[in-house]
Design a protein around this motif. Structure first.
Motif, short mmCIF file in Angstrom:
data_model
loop_
_atom_site.label_atom_id
_atom_site.label_comp_id
_atom_site.label_asym_id
_atom_site.label_seq_id
_atom_site.Cartn_x
_atom_site.Cartn_y
_atom_site.Cartn_z
N ASN A 2 0.85 -1.20 0.00
CA ASN A 2 0.00 0.00 0.00
C ASN A 2 0.88 1.25 0.00
OD1 ASN A 2 -1.78 2.04 0.44
ND2 ASN A 2 -2.85 1.05 2.14
N CYS A 4 -0.38 4.28 -0.18
CA CYS A 4 -1.24 5.42 0.15
C CYS A 4 -0.55 6.33 1.18
CB CYS A 4 -2.58 4.91 0.70
SG CYS A 4 -3.63 6.20 1.36
N CYS A 7 -2.48 6.29 4.51
CA CYS A 7 -2.23 5.07 5.30
C CYS A 7 -0.85 5.13 5.96
CB CYS A 7 -2.33 3.83 4.42
SG CYS A 7 -4.02 3.35 4.03
N HIS A 49 -8.52 2.07 4.73
CA HIS A 49 -8.23 2.52 3.36
C HIS A 49 -9.40 2.19 2.45
CE1 HIS A 49 -5.83 3.79 -0.06
NE2 HIS A 49 -6.38 2.77 -0.71
N HIS A 95 -8.14 8.08 -0.34
CA HIS A 95 -8.44 7.48 0.96
C HIS A 95 -9.39 8.48 1.62
CE1 HIS A 95 -6.67 5.64 4.89
NE2 HIS A 95 -7.68 6.42 5.23
ZN LIG Z 1 -5.02 4.77 2.55
#
Ligand SMILES: [Zn+2]
Length: 143
Positions: A2, A4, A7, A49, A95
């Protein structure tokens, strides 16, 4: 893996803390914004997420909405703005999160969207002490 950005920030928050952290709700984290061009600017991050609000169950949608309103009410009590702006976009950081932006009549373009003067945001970074004061003020009004 991930990638992100949100995150990553939330993982770091959970492991090492975050000086911008204001409050942990059951489904979200409320953090003070990285600039204070709008005094009281905060961001509310969903803990999971998920890319789109409509992908959440109705129960989670309602719970998140309640947390967003609790945060908003505290910011209003703390900063007494003219108007509140909420932005849930996520085109770049996909997100679920909201920019909670108090707006003031003293702004030159208070009737325009909040990114009208985005090039000036970096001139409104705050000191660690100012950050702590703003966080304490919002926390006080979350009670
Ligand atoms: Zn995320």
């Amino acid at each position: 893996m991930n990638q992100c950005t949100i995150c990553k920030r939330l993982d770091l928050l959970k492991s090492a803390g975050d000086t911008a952290m204001i409050y942990e709700f059951p489904h979200s984290y409320l953090l003070l914004g990285n600039h204070q061009y709008f005094p009281g600017y905060c961001v509310l991050y969903y803990k999971q997420h998920v890319r789109e609000l409509h992908e959440l169950s109705p129960e989670i949608q309602a719970a998140l909405s309640k947390e967003l309103m609790q945060a908003t009410t505290a910011i209003v009590r703390a900063f007494n703005p003219w108007k509140m702006n909420h932005a849930c976009l996520g085109n770049r950081d996909q997100h679920i999160h909201w920019h909670i932006m108090p707006r003031y009549e003293s702004e030159a373009d208070h009737q325009m969207h909040p990114w009208t003067h985005a090039d000036e945001f970096d001139s409104c970074l705050i000191s660690p002490e100012q950050q702590r004061e703003a966080i304490e003020l919002i926390r006080f009004h979350l009670q």
